[in-house]
Each structure stands twice: as C-alpha cells, then as structure tokens.
Motif scaffolding. Structure first.
Motif, PDB file in Angstrom:
ATOM      1  N   HIS A  20       0.790  -1.366   0.101  1.00  0.00           N
ATOM      2  CA  HIS A  20       0.132   0.056  -0.152  1.00  0.00           C
ATOM      3  C   HIS A  20       0.866   1.319   0.012  1.00  0.00           C
ATOM      4  N   VAL A  21       1.763   1.188  -1.020  1.00  0.00           N
ATOM      5  CA  VAL A  21       2.718   2.423  -1.024  1.00  0.00           C
ATOM      6  C   VAL A  21       2.054   3.866  -0.985  1.00  0.00           C
ATOM      7  N   TYR A  22       0.977   4.096  -1.656  1.00  0.00           N
ATOM      8  CA  TYR A  22       0.560   5.399  -1.517  1.00  0.00           C
ATOM      9  C   TYR A  22      -0.130   6.019  -0.196  1.00  0.00           C
ATOM     10  N   ARG A  23      -0.085   5.122   0.741  1.00  0.00           N
ATOM     11  CA  ARG A  23      -0.535   5.441   2.267  1.00  0.00           C
ATOM     12  C   ARG A  23       0.442   5.034   2.929  1.00  0.00           C
ATOM     13  N   THR A  24       1.630   4.786   2.856  1.00  0.00           N
ATOM     14  CA  THR A  24       2.803   4.739   3.942  1.00  0.00           C
ATOM     15  C   THR A  24       2.885   6.189   4.328  1.00  0.00           C
TER      16      THR A  24
END
Length: 457
Positions: free
Chosen positions: A87-91
């Motif tokens: 979940h790259v875009y919420r790290t």
C-alpha cells in the motif's frame, strides 16, 4: 529598565529560530537539486506501486513473492509487508516525501518566483547613454524620434511607459505573463500533491463478487486511509440486474458486462448504468469498475421437482484455467450424486459420477437420465467482480493538472523589455529578454529596420 532588558532577551530568543530557518533550512529547501532528487524518488516508488499489486491479502504476496527464490535477489513478501509496498501510496514515508516535495516547491515560490515577478513589474528609465551598453542588444540611430518608436512598439503589442514631461524617455515591455507561468506551475504541482495526500488519507477501495440478480451494500473494504469514512456508502445500495459475457467466435472472452441499478432506502432506482471494462458507474463520488467475473450458481431440476439453485465454487486447478463445480445428490439419503463442472457462461456443463468418470456433457435447457432420475440444467448463473473506489482528492488533482498545463503554456511567453533615450538627433535604443533570445534579436532588428526606413523617408 529590567522590563526592557527582559523583553529584548525574549525577542532575541524568538528571532534565533527564524534566523536558523532563513540561513540553514530555506537554502536547502529551495535547492533545485533537492527537488529533482525528491521527484526521482517519488517517481521510483510510484512505479513500484504500479508494478507491485496493491491492497491484496497477505497470502497473495506469500504465493507470488516467496523467500526462495527472492525476486531480484531481495524482494520477498516479508520485505513488501515491512516496507508497506503493498500500500505504497498510504505509507507514512511516501506521504512524507510528498509533503517535503510540496514544501520545497512552496518555499521556492515565495523566495524566488514571487520576487522575480515583483522585479519584473518594477522598471526605470535609462536616462544616460552609457546604461545602454549593459544591455544584450543596443543601437544608436540618427534623425529618429521616440514617437516613431512608440508607434512601432504599440503595433508589436508592447506596453508603453512614458511620462509627458519627459517625452525623450521610453520604456516598453511585454510577456510579463511568462513570469507568472512558473508560479502557476508550482501551484498546480502542489495542488496535485495535496489532492493525492487527501485521497490517500480519506479514500478507500473495496472488492465485491455479486451474483446476477442480487442487491448489495459495499462492505468488503480492502484498503482505506487513516481518515476514511464509509458514510458515503450509507442510505443506498446497488442491484446487479444482469451479468453477461460476450464471446468471440473462437470461444474467447470479448467483453463482460454488468447492468447495475443504484437504489435508495425505499428501493427506488436513483441511477442506472451498464458497465464494462473502462466504463464504470459513478455515484456520490464512488466509482464501480468492472474487473472480474465468476460462476456463482447453477439452476437444476430433478424429475418434476421445483427448480433448485445450487452454489458453485471455484476449484484449485494449479493455475491451469478456471473451473467451477458443485455436487448434486441423486438419492434422498445423499448416498449417491453427481458433480457438475463449468468453465464459462456459454451453457456447457460437464457431469461426473462419484468415481470421477465423465457421464455426459450437456447445455442449459437439456435433460439427461442420471442414476435413475431425470436431471435438467436450467441455467448457469454468473457473478460480477466489482472494484469500488472512493477518492475525494481526484477533483483537486484534476484542478492541479489544469493549472499545471496552463502554467506551462504561460511559461513559454518571453518577458521582453525595450528602453529608449533621445538626446538631440540621436536615439539610443536597447533591450533584453529572459528567453527566446534569437527571436527577440530578430524582433529588435525588424524594429530597427522600420525606424531606418522611416528615417530615409
């Protein structure tokens, strides 16, 4: 006096952080190299988020990214889980990169672009001939008046600045919008970053597999931001009126469709859409994409019995195709029965006995005798796979892209300036521009040719 000294000390303590910010932090934030490095890092992890499947269950990554052998020698499911690459875009670290990049652009806007715009709006007359020597282009003409130059510059869309009491001095400029362009570009990029952050923190993604004819509310949230709220999903539901697949002449899937209706609390239809791949349903900011399909049930009839609807489950074929199956008892004590298998919605059903032997192949609507009874296949029911997304940051991102494109176009305008001074019969003229130097030189030479032609007349 004591009060004054204390106040002076407090002011000095307060000014120390400001000085540190201006002298140490701002030069780093506004450094172009930092912005380029941040942009490359963001692009790298964005590509990673595109290549690595996002929002899947842990078993998916364990199956596709095993420890032995590791992809590229290091990329395993454990690395993906620890770094949050699922979940790259919420790290936190990706969002921190966006915030840092946006802060750098904002600092650059206030410390460089805005002062450059203010400097472009300030001007002064050149009242001495020696000042023209400092310009990139300059010339001396005899027998030419400033008024002749004014007419030519007006035709070439220059804005003229000239005082009545000093009609021998002239300043002209055009293309100030080119100085505004980079500021608009920065604002657009910052808006894109803000929209992405807002969407990541407040949006969510869900997946549903719904049988044709069923009504559902979105429940299976697989990925959600820290501030996301599912209130937008309340007070309405979605009914799958029909799901079907169009096949090619060779039996391959051409396209699959879902006929969807949005229903309010009273069951009244408030929206209706036929969706397929790349043609979603949108309602209250929630987008329903057609992404998958399956077989949910088979309808059968035994002798003169009512129609039974039996669920079908997808079987494990070790990645050798998709097959769904179910078991139908043919005796009341369940001592005997047959298995039904189907691989698509074209109506073909395979019937096997308890020993795994193929009994027959039938199509929907056909009947065959099995274990002393008449088995009729009424229909094979499909299920639609929907991906549901809610991203309130998208309008902000779209607005940011619009500003970005507008700013890029504005940045192509050159900020050109021309000065003139008349002393007796001599006319001193010169100019400079911030870009498109060759075009500006041609323009100035054209103006000089026109002035010379007027002088000859």
């Amino acid at each position: 006096m004591t009060v004054d000294n204390t106040t002076s000390k407090d002011l000095n303590l307060f000014s120390l952080p400001i000085r540190f910010l201006r002298r140490e932090i701002l030069p780093v934030l506004t450094d172009l190299r930092l912005a380029i490095i941040l942009l490359l890092i963001i692009a790298f992890f964005s590509i990673g988020g595109t290549v690595i499947e996002q929002g899947q269950v842990p078993t998916f990554y364990q199956a596709n990214y095993p420890e032995h052998p590791a992809l590229f020698g290091f990329l395993t499911w454990k690395v993906i889980q620890v770094l949050g690459l699922d979940h790259v875009y919420r790290t936190w670290w990706f969002l921190a990169l966006l915030v840092l990049f946006g802060t750098s652009l904002t600092a650059c806007t206030f410390t460089r672009q805005l002062p450059a715009l203010k400097a472009a709006q300030k001007w002064q007359y050149y009242d001495e001939p020696r000042k023209f020597n400092k310009l990139a282009l300059s010339a001396e003409l005899d027998g030419i008046s400033v008024s002749s130059l004014t007419l030519i510059l007006t035709k070439t869309r220059y804005k003229i600045f000239q005082e009545q009491e000093e009609d021998n001095l002239l300043y002209a400029r055009k293309g100030v919008v080119g100085r505004i362009g980079p500021i608009i570009v920065h604002i657009g990029i910052v808006m894109i970053l803000l929209g992405g952050i807002w969407g990541s923190m407040t949006g969510f993604m869900a997946q549903e597999m719904i049988c044709s004819g069923d009504t559902f509310q979105v429940k299976n949230i697989i990925d959600a931001g820290a501030w996301s709220s599912q209130k937008v999903l309340k007070d309405w539901a979605v009914r799958v009126n029909k799901f079907w697949i169009d096949y090619t002449p060779k039996g391959g899937i051409d396209q699959f469709y879902s006929d969807l209706s949005v229903l309010d609390n009273d069951g009244k239809e408030v929206n209706h859409e036929k969706i397929y791949v790349n043609k979603p349903l949108r309602y209250h900011g929630v987008v329903f994409y057609q992404t998958d399909w399956g077989i949910s049930a088979v309808q059968v009839k035994l002798n003169k019995s009512p129609i039974f609807q039996l669920p079908m489950a997808q079987l494990d074929t070790k990645a050798r195709g998709r097959i769904w199956g179910t078991w139908i008892p043919t005796k009341p004590d369940l001592s005997e029965g047959v298995s039904l298998l189907a691989k698509d919605l074209q109506g073909m059903v395979l019937i096997y006995d308890t020993k795994g032997k193929l009994i027959n192949t039938v199509r929907t609507g056909m009947s065959i005798p099995v274990n002393g009874i008449n088995l009729k296949i009424i229909d094979v029911l499909g299920s639609t796979g929907l991906q549901i997304k809610y991203d309130p940051g998208i309008p902000i991102v779209y607005m940011g892209f619009a500003l970005l494109m507008l700013g890029v176009v504005m940045s192509y305008f050159s900020h050109s300036q021309i000065w003139a001074l008349q002393i007796g019969e001599k006319l001193y003229i010169g100019g400079k521009t911030n870009r498109a130097q060759v075009s500006f030189e041609r323009e100035v030479l054209g103006i000089l040719d026109q002035l010379n032609d007027q002088g000859k007349k």
